[in-house]
Write a protein that holds these residues in place. Structure first.
Motif, PDB file in Angstrom:
ATOM      1  N   ILE A 130       0.823  -1.203   0.000  1.00 53.38           N
ATOM      2  CA  ILE A 130       0.000   0.000   0.000  1.00 53.38           C
ATOM      3  C   ILE A 130       0.860   1.258   0.000  1.00 53.38           C
ATOM      4  N   THR A 131       2.085   1.166   0.538  1.00 52.32           N
ATOM      5  CA  THR A 131       2.969   2.335   0.526  1.00 52.32           C
ATOM      6  C   THR A 131       3.647   2.514  -0.830  1.00 52.32           C
ATOM      7  N   GLU A 132       3.610   1.497  -1.669  1.00 51.75           N
ATOM      8  CA  GLU A 132       4.111   1.639  -3.038  1.00 51.75           C
ATOM      9  C   GLU A 132       3.107   2.376  -3.916  1.00 51.75           C
ATOM     10  N   LEU A 133       1.850   2.363  -3.513  1.00 53.41           N
ATOM     11  CA  LEU A 133       0.768   2.940  -4.307  1.00 53.41           C
ATOM     12  C   LEU A 133       0.262   4.269  -3.759  1.00 53.41           C
ATOM     13  N   SER A 134       0.773   4.688  -2.599  1.00 56.61           N
ATOM     14  CA  SER A 134       0.299   5.911  -1.949  1.00 56.61           C
ATOM     15  C   SER A 134       1.391   6.448  -1.039  1.00 56.61           C
ATOM     16  N   ASP A 135       1.098   7.588  -0.387  1.00 58.15           N
ATOM     17  CA  ASP A 135       2.051   8.127   0.581  1.00 58.15           C
ATOM     18  C   ASP A 135       1.713   7.705   2.011  1.00 58.15           C
ATOM     19  N   ALA A 136       0.870   6.694   2.148  1.00 58.37           N
ATOM     20  CA  ALA A 136       0.504   6.189   3.474  1.00 58.37           C
ATOM     21  C   ALA A 136       1.707   5.548   4.160  1.00 58.37           C
ATOM     22  N   LEU A 137       1.615   5.442   5.471  1.00 60.78           N
ATOM     23  CA  LEU A 137       2.580   4.690   6.270  1.00 60.78           C
ATOM     24  C   LEU A 137       1.904   3.415   6.746  1.00 60.78           C
ATOM     25  N   GLY A 170       5.964  10.835  14.830  1.00 64.55           N
ATOM     26  CA  GLY A 170       5.915  12.280  15.022  1.00 64.55           C
ATOM     27  C   GLY A 170       6.556  13.017  13.863  1.00 64.55           C
ATOM     28  N   GLU A 171       7.722  12.552  13.455  1.00 62.24           N
ATOM     29  CA  GLU A 171       8.434  13.201  12.358  1.00 62.24           C
ATOM     30  C   GLU A 171       7.667  13.074  11.041  1.00 62.24           C
ATOM     31  N   GLU A 172       7.055  11.918  10.813  1.00 63.21           N
ATOM     32  CA  GLU A 172       6.380  11.661   9.546  1.00 63.21           C
ATOM     33  C   GLU A 172       5.009  12.327   9.451  1.00 63.21           C
ATOM     34  N   MET A 173       4.270  12.322  10.545  1.00 63.76           N
ATOM     35  CA  MET A 173       2.884  12.742  10.486  1.00 63.76           C
ATOM     36  C   MET A 173       2.671  14.203  10.844  1.00 63.76           C
ATOM     37  N   ILE A 174       3.610  14.807  11.518  1.00 64.46           N
ATOM     38  CA  ILE A 174       3.458  16.221  11.875  1.00 64.46           C
ATOM     39  C   ILE A 174       4.441  17.008  11.032  1.00 64.46           C
ATOM     40  N   SER A 175       4.158  17.091   9.744  1.00 60.61           N
ATOM     41  CA  SER A 175       5.104  17.642   8.786  1.00 60.61           C
ATOM     42  C   SER A 175       5.273  19.157   8.899  1.00 60.61           C
ATOM     43  N   ASP A 176       4.298  19.845   9.466  1.00 57.99           N
ATOM     44  CA  ASP A 176       4.372  21.305   9.533  1.00 57.99           C
ATOM     45  C   ASP A 176       5.065  21.806  10.791  1.00 57.99           C
ATOM     46  N   VAL A 177       5.530  20.895  11.623  1.00 58.50           N
ATOM     47  CA  VAL A 177       6.140  21.290  12.885  1.00 58.50           C
ATOM     48  C   VAL A 177       7.625  20.952  12.868  1.00 58.50           C
ATOM     49  N   LYS A 178       8.463  21.842  13.373  1.00 59.18           N
ATOM     50  CA  LYS A 178       9.862  21.495  13.560  1.00 59.18           C
ATOM     51  C   LYS A 178       9.931  20.502  14.705  1.00 59.18           C
ATOM     52  N   TRP A 179      10.351  19.294  14.380  1.00 59.79           N
ATOM     53  CA  TRP A 179      10.348  18.216  15.381  1.00 59.79           C
ATOM     54  C   TRP A 179      11.588  18.369  16.255  1.00 59.79           C
ATOM     55  N   SER A 180      11.487  19.185  17.271  1.00 60.53           N
ATOM     56  CA  SER A 180      12.650  19.586  18.057  1.00 60.53           C
ATOM     57  C   SER A 180      13.054  18.517  19.062  1.00 60.53           C
ATOM     58  N   ASP A 181      14.303  18.606  19.506  1.00 63.99           N
ATOM     59  CA  ASP A 181      14.817  17.665  20.508  1.00 63.99           C
ATOM     60  C   ASP A 181      14.042  17.781  21.812  1.00 63.99           C
ATOM     61  N   SER A 182      13.564  18.989  22.128  1.00 64.33           N
ATOM     62  CA  SER A 182      12.813  19.160  23.378  1.00 64.33           C
ATOM     63  C   SER A 182      11.509  18.378  23.351  1.00 64.33           C
ATOM     64  N   TRP A 183      10.833  18.368  22.168  1.00 61.26           N
ATOM     65  CA  TRP A 183       9.599  17.593  22.057  1.00 61.26           C
ATOM     66  C   TRP A 183       9.892  16.107  22.146  1.00 61.26           C
ATOM     67  N   LYS A 184      10.969  15.662  21.494  1.00 63.02           N
ATOM     68  CA  LYS A 184      11.333  14.250  21.557  1.00 63.02           C
ATOM     69  C   LYS A 184      11.596  13.835  22.998  1.00 63.02           C
ATOM     70  N   LYS A 185      12.308  14.675  23.746  1.00 68.61           N
ATOM     71  CA  LYS A 185      12.619  14.361  25.135  1.00 68.61           C
ATOM     72  C   LYS A 185      11.346  14.271  25.955  1.00 68.61           C
ATOM     73  N   ARG A 186      10.439  15.188  25.732  1.00 73.62           N
ATOM     74  CA  ARG A 186       9.182  15.177  26.482  1.00 73.62           C
ATOM     75  C   ARG A 186       8.390  13.900  26.200  1.00 73.62           C
ATOM     76  N   TRP A 187       8.318  13.522  24.919  1.00 73.09           N
ATOM     77  CA  TRP A 187       7.569  12.322  24.560  1.00 73.09           C
ATOM     78  C   TRP A 187       8.185  11.085  25.188  1.00 73.09           C
ATOM     79  N   ARG A 188       9.516  11.014  25.224  1.00 69.81           N
ATOM     80  CA  ARG A 188      10.179   9.851  25.820  1.00 69.81           C
ATOM     81  C   ARG A 188       9.822   9.731  27.295  1.00 69.81           C
ATOM     82  N   ILE A 189       9.822  10.857  28.009  1.00 67.26           N
ATOM     83  CA  ILE A 189       9.479  10.853  29.434  1.00 67.26           C
ATOM     84  C   ILE A 189       8.042  10.400  29.631  1.00 67.26           C
ATOM     85  N   GLU A 190       7.118  10.959  28.836  1.00 72.05           N
ATOM     86  CA  GLU A 190       5.709  10.609  28.965  1.00 72.05           C
ATOM     87  C   GLU A 190       5.470   9.149  28.621  1.00 72.05           C
ATOM     88  N   PHE A 191       6.128   8.653  27.584  1.00 73.13           N
ATOM     89  CA  PHE A 191       5.948   7.272  27.163  1.00 73.13           C
ATOM     90  C   PHE A 191       6.486   6.325  28.235  1.00 73.13           C
TER      91      PHE A 191
END
Length: 198
Positions: A130-137, A170-191
């Protein structure tokens, strides 16, 4: 749940996430991606096979006639229950579109790429196809090994851990946002907190 439902109804109409994001909207995205990654973690631990397709800009409606329409909130509990062996909807793919679980039990076109590992079965070939036929993940969990993989543009990235999946989605689906290290760190803590509670 009513508040989350209202939020999800406002998320972009043409793709999984299409609106320009702000700091407030990051909370919305975080919830959905974390639910998907949480489900993948549970399915992986229990060696339950799964195929979850996340649509973006390119529609895949023509490939979804076989599926069962759900239009449900994205939740880890629902996703894991769908893929429980011998449940009515476990066979086939779940499709998440516009921030909601759109369909389940969808049968997708298989990739005929001869370079794919020959040990990969129908679930992985459908996820790649399906990813060969579209931009889906496509998120795939192996029934045999519990391995988490993600397909994009016909390429398969294997042996992911749940936190890596959070970062990639996060990097793939939130294309309009700069995926900063601070957000990554926050997500790791929450996860990590979520994992400890489970």
């Amino acid at each position: 749940q009513p508040e989350l439902s209202s939020i999800l109804e406002q998320i972009g109409r043409g793709s999984f996430f299409s609106r320009r994001s702000t700091a407030i909207e990051m909370e919305e995205y975080e919830t959905i991606i974390r639910e998907i990654s949480g489900a993948a973690a549970v399915l992986s631990r229990n060696n339950v096979g799964a195929l979850i397709v996340l649509t973006k800009e390119t529609g895949i409606v023509e490939y979804l006639d076989s599926g069962v329409h759900l239009d449900a909130l994205v939740s880890a509990n629902l996703l894991t229950n769908i893929f429980v062996p011998n449940s009515p909807l476990h066979d086939g793919a779940v499709v998440i579109s516009e921030g909601r679980i759109y369909k389940a039990a969808c049968f997708l076109p298989l990739s005929d790429n001869p370079n794919l590992d020959k040990e990969l079965g129908t679930r992985h070939r459908a996820g790649v196809g399906i990813t060969e036929l579209s931009d889906a993940l496509s998120l795939i969990v192996s029934e045999e090994t519990g391995t988490i993989s993600l397909a994009k543009e016909g390429e398969l990235r294997r042996y992911l851990d749940p936190q890596s999946l959070v970062d990639i989605l996060g990097e793939e689906m939130i294309s309009d946002v700069k995926w900063s290290d601070s957000w990554k760190k926050r997500w790791r803590i929450e996860f990590r907190k979520r994992e400890e509670k489970e």
